[in-house]
Design a protein around this motif. Structure first.
Motif, PDB file in Angstrom:
ATOM      1  N   LEU A 172       0.758  -1.233  -0.029  1.00  0.00           N
ATOM      2  CA  LEU A 172       0.059   0.079   0.048  1.00  0.00           C
ATOM      3  C   LEU A 172       0.935   1.276  -0.150  1.00  0.00           C
ATOM      4  N   VAL A 173       2.138   1.176   0.722  1.00  0.00           N
ATOM      5  CA  VAL A 173       2.836   2.374   0.623  1.00  0.00           C
ATOM      6  C   VAL A 173       3.413   2.471  -0.642  1.00  0.00           C
ATOM      7  N   ARG A 174       3.816   1.650  -1.422  1.00  0.00           N
ATOM      8  CA  ARG A 174       4.138   1.510  -2.931  1.00  0.00           C
ATOM      9  C   ARG A 174       3.418   2.270  -3.649  1.00  0.00           C
ATOM     10  N   LEU A 175       2.026   2.004  -3.493  1.00  0.00           N
ATOM     11  CA  LEU A 175       1.018   2.657  -4.149  1.00  0.00           C
ATOM     12  C   LEU A 175       0.883   4.197  -3.850  1.00  0.00           C
ATOM     13  N   LEU A 176       1.049   4.430  -2.743  1.00  0.00           N
ATOM     14  CA  LEU A 176       0.984   5.937  -2.326  1.00  0.00           C
ATOM     15  C   LEU A 176       2.027   6.620  -2.792  1.00  0.00           C
ATOM     16  N   GLU A 177       3.393   5.973  -2.890  1.00  0.00           N
ATOM     17  CA  GLU A 177       4.329   6.507  -3.672  1.00  0.00           C
ATOM     18  C   GLU A 177       4.243   6.475  -5.346  1.00  0.00           C
ATOM     19  N   ALA A 178       3.317   5.736  -5.794  1.00  0.00           N
ATOM     20  CA  ALA A 178       3.087   5.512  -7.196  1.00  0.00           C
ATOM     21  C   ALA A 178       4.492   4.963  -7.687  1.00  0.00           C
ATOM     22  N   ASP A 179       4.868   4.040  -7.004  1.00  0.00           N
ATOM     23  CA  ASP A 179       6.177   3.323  -7.479  1.00  0.00           C
ATOM     24  C   ASP A 179       5.855   2.525  -8.854  1.00  0.00           C
ATOM     25  N   SER A 180       6.711   2.855  -9.635  1.00  0.00           N
ATOM     26  CA  SER A 180       6.417   2.467 -11.353  1.00  0.00           C
ATOM     27  C   SER A 180       6.620   1.013 -11.271  1.00  0.00           C
ATOM     28  N   ALA A 181       7.324   0.316 -10.646  1.00  0.00           N
ATOM     29  CA  ALA A 181       7.784  -1.102 -10.567  1.00  0.00           C
ATOM     30  C   ALA A 181       6.701  -1.766 -10.044  1.00  0.00           C
ATOM     31  N   THR A 182       6.286  -1.568  -8.881  1.00  0.00           N
ATOM     32  CA  THR A 182       4.937  -2.383  -8.221  1.00  0.00           C
ATOM     33  C   THR A 182       3.627  -1.905  -8.979  1.00  0.00           C
TER      34      THR A 182
ATOM     35  N   GLY B 248     -17.133  -5.244   4.377  1.00  0.00           N
ATOM     36  CA  GLY B 248     -16.466  -4.361   5.301  1.00  0.00           C
ATOM     37  C   GLY B 248     -15.206  -3.937   4.891  1.00  0.00           C
ATOM     38  N   GLU B 249     -14.363  -3.371   5.669  1.00  0.00           N
ATOM     39  CA  GLU B 249     -12.936  -2.628   5.401  1.00  0.00           C
ATOM     40  C   GLU B 249     -11.898  -3.375   6.139  1.00  0.00           C
ATOM     41  N   LEU B 250     -10.828  -3.763   5.247  1.00  0.00           N
ATOM     42  CA  LEU B 250      -9.519  -4.451   5.766  1.00  0.00           C
ATOM     43  C   LEU B 250      -8.578  -3.570   6.404  1.00  0.00           C
ATOM     44  N   ILE B 251      -8.358  -2.339   5.665  1.00  0.00           N
ATOM     45  CA  ILE B 251      -7.376  -1.429   5.841  1.00  0.00           C
ATOM     46  C   ILE B 251      -8.025  -0.021   5.737  1.00  0.00           C
ATOM     47  N   ALA B 252      -8.393   0.653   6.938  1.00  0.00           N
ATOM     48  CA  ALA B 252      -8.945   2.111   6.821  1.00  0.00           C
ATOM     49  C   ALA B 252      -8.082   2.916   5.885  1.00  0.00           C
ATOM     50  N   PRO B 253      -8.508   4.168   5.253  1.00  0.00           N
ATOM     51  CA  PRO B 253      -7.758   4.943   4.414  1.00  0.00           C
ATOM     52  C   PRO B 253      -6.352   5.202   5.266  1.00  0.00           C
ATOM     53  N   ILE B 254      -5.328   5.200   4.470  1.00  0.00           N
ATOM     54  CA  ILE B 254      -4.098   5.705   4.775  1.00  0.00           C
ATOM     55  C   ILE B 254      -3.441   6.636   3.748  1.00  0.00           C
ATOM     56  N   GLY B 255      -2.523   7.456   4.271  1.00  0.00           N
ATOM     57  CA  GLY B 255      -1.591   8.341   3.338  1.00  0.00           C
ATOM     58  C   GLY B 255      -0.133   8.426   3.922  1.00  0.00           C
ATOM     59  N   LEU B 256       0.567   9.518   3.333  1.00  0.00           N
ATOM     60  CA  LEU B 256       1.820   9.445   3.597  1.00  0.00           C
ATOM     61  C   LEU B 256       2.174  10.846   3.947  1.00  0.00           C
ATOM     62  N   GLU B 257       2.840  11.062   5.227  1.00  0.00           N
ATOM     63  CA  GLU B 257       3.330  12.308   5.562  1.00  0.00           C
ATOM     64  C   GLU B 257       4.329  12.744   4.444  1.00  0.00           C
ATOM     65  N   SER B 258       4.953  14.254   4.783  1.00  0.00           N
ATOM     66  CA  SER B 258       5.817  14.543   3.680  1.00  0.00           C
ATOM     67  C   SER B 258       7.141  13.780   4.201  1.00  0.00           C
ATOM     68  N   GLY B 259       7.243  13.248   5.314  1.00  0.00           N
ATOM     69  CA  GLY B 259       8.638  12.426   5.678  1.00  0.00           C
ATOM     70  C   GLY B 259       8.459  11.001   5.434  1.00  0.00           C
ATOM     71  N   GLY B 260       7.277  10.609   4.775  1.00  0.00           N
ATOM     72  CA  GLY B 260       7.341   9.085   4.246  1.00  0.00           C
ATOM     73  C   GLY B 260       6.557   8.550   5.386  1.00  0.00           C
ATOM     74  N   ARG B 261       5.991   8.897   6.491  1.00  0.00           N
ATOM     75  CA  ARG B 261       5.576   8.311   7.689  1.00  0.00           C
ATOM     76  C   ARG B 261       4.115   7.793   7.274  1.00  0.00           C
ATOM     77  N   VAL B 262       3.412   6.605   7.428  1.00  0.00           N
ATOM     78  CA  VAL B 262       2.214   6.285   7.130  1.00  0.00           C
ATOM     79  C   VAL B 262       1.105   6.794   8.223  1.00  0.00           C
ATOM     80  N   VAL B 263      -0.116   7.550   7.876  1.00  0.00           N
ATOM     81  CA  VAL B 263      -0.874   8.166   8.769  1.00  0.00           C
ATOM     82  C   VAL B 263      -2.200   7.682   8.233  1.00  0.00           C
TER      83      VAL B 263
END
Length: 471
Positions: A401-411, A456-471
């Motif tokens: 999910l973090v890679r998706l938030l980063e829009a990682d091209s390989a992923t 149902g929901e497996l993982i609630a909405p998450i995002g990335l802070e500017s430092g890369g931390r998941v929130v």
């Protein structure tokens, strides 16, 4: 040495050597396309981290000396080249040490991959391919008949594969015993193919007949593999036919195709095959090597044999780190409902707006999309998404999910579609949906292949802070 030669299994040897090598080629190509994203230096489960916390004795691999994505790519290239040469039959035209060396090379290279592949390589067909490749190394070349001890060990491998699968079903789930398992399995299997829906919608009496035929082919027929001649040939062809039905109705990577190849080991040569020009004897050194290897594999067979008749039978288990003689089985239990994890993202900061789905290549997603055929190719990420829906929430998924938030091209290249065309989403989430195949009437009326509803929901909405931390 007449006891050593299996003169009537020349065609079987050709099928085994070329067929097993072809599956190795598929495995190396699958690894080249997916390994670096899943397990590479910046993968979801990086190999360097795994190597640091495990020992050589547990998972021997050349990547313990060093790992880099370039080295991984080199291993897949070398493995693919050697596998292609075996598919073409080139090493088999030389002395017996040549195919022996070629098969040991691809076995060792793929062993190095599997032993650091963690959950992404934790499938029974990985172990099956390793055992088959090691055994194929001792089939010899065309200048002498196939070694009988090795052919018998192939029959023993197919026996464990089929009988083990049959026993795990009978022990594991009442639906196999009351013949109702296939009321559900075509629909709930990990990755349906284009014909799975048609198979699922067949009459229930046919599904009961399917299960009964499965029990006969897995619990009775394997014993007949050890009878040389027409009986063993018929047994081998029955296994081939039943596995062909599974190929037609599902996407089980190379499991079914490889089983068909291995079952052909019991098929005796037709009368028109007679190579009188061949030397009837093998070199003494090769006889010694084959006898030593066969004796070793026979000793290692004790634990898998005992496992077959254990009340606590293990499924898809390796008893040695080299994966030489293993336990097999599949679908000891059958799920009656299909849950799917649907991953969504949004570019909107507000968590309830603009959600769009990421589409995977093989697993169900868009209800209007017909399932596709991928086997014998193995879509590892899609397969693990099925296990995820069963409740196995693993660490790699959050990294994904973090890679998706980063829009990682390989992923993103592992997916069928990126709804944001390379842009970074503000948030992602994972929801659970209940899926079932559309009936004939629903398909005509709506054009849907699947009918789904959110549960149902497996993982609630998450995002990335500017430092890369998941929130």
């Amino acid at each position: 040495m007449e006891w050593f030669s299996a003169d009537d299994y020349e065609l079987a040897r050709e099928v085994l050597q070329r067929g097993i090598a072809a599956i190795y080629l598929v495995a190396f190509l699958s690894t080249a396309a997916q390994f670096r994203v899943l397990l590479g230096e910046r993968g979801l489960l990086p190999v360097p981290d795994f190597v640091r916390r495990t020992s050589w004795s547990r998972a021997p691999s050349l990547f313990r000396f060093a790992y880099s994505d370039r080295l991984l790519l080199a291993v897949t290239i070398v493995g693919s080249i050697v596998a292609i040469s075996l598919v073409l039959g080139l090493p088999q035209t030389g002395p017996p040490w040549l195919p022996l060396l070629a098969f040991l090379v691809i076995w060792a290279l793929y062993l190095s991959i599997v032993n650091v592949g963690q959950t992404f390589y934790g499938f029974g067909w990985e172990t099956l391919l390793l055992e088959a490749g090691f055994l194929a190394a001792f089939l010899g070349s065309r200048d002498a008949p196939p070694p009988l001890p090795v052919m018998i060990l192939f029959w023993w491998l197919v026996f464990r594969l089929e009988f083990g699968a049959g026993m795990i079903k009978m022990r594991g789930d009442a639906s196999w015993r009351d013949l109702t398992a296939l009321y559900y399995h075509h629909e709930t299997q990990p990755m349906p193919n284009p014909l799975s829906r048609s198979a699922h919608l067949l009459p229930r009496w046919f599904h009961r007949l399917e299960v009964l035929a499965n029990h006969v082919s897995q619990l009775v027929v394997p014993f007949l593999l050890f009878v040389p001649g027409p009986v063993g040939t018929a047994a081998g062809l029955i296994v081939v036919a039943t596995q062909a039905w599974l190929v037609l109705t599902g996407n089980f990577a190379w499991l079914n195709v490889l089983t068909m190849i291995l079952a052909f080991s019991a098929v005796a040569d037709p009368a028109w095959i007679d190579d009188g020009s061949r030397d009837p004897t093998s070199p003494v050194w090769f006889v010694v090597v084959v006898a030593t290897a066969s004796a070793t594999l026979l000793v290692l067979s004790w634990r898998p044999l005992r496992n077959l008749f254990s009340r606590h039978q293990l499924m898809n288990a390796s008893f040695d780190p080299l994966h030489l003689v293993n336990a097999y089985g599949a679908f000891g239990s059958v799920t009656t409902e299909r849950l799917e994890v649907i991953v969504e993202g949004t570019v909107e900061e507000h968590a309830d707006a603009g959600w769009r789905e990421y589409e995977f290549r093989g697993k169900p997603g868009d209800p209007t999309r017909r399932p596709r055929q991928f086997a014998p190719y193995h879509l590892r990420l899609d397969w693990l998404m099925w296990f995820l829906a069963l409740g196995r929430l693993e660490p790699w998924f959050l990294v994904f999910l973090v890679r998706l938030l980063e829009a990682d091209s390989a992923t993103l290249r592992l997916l069928r579609t990126d709804p944001f065309d390379g842009r970074r989403p503000a948030r992602v989430r994972a929801r659970l949906f209940l899926y079932r195949f559309a009936t004939h009437e629903e398909r005509r009326r709506t054009g849907l292949y699947w009918v789904r509803q959110p549960v149902g929901e497996l993982i609630a909405p998450i995002g990335l802070e500017s430092g890369g931390r998941v929130v």
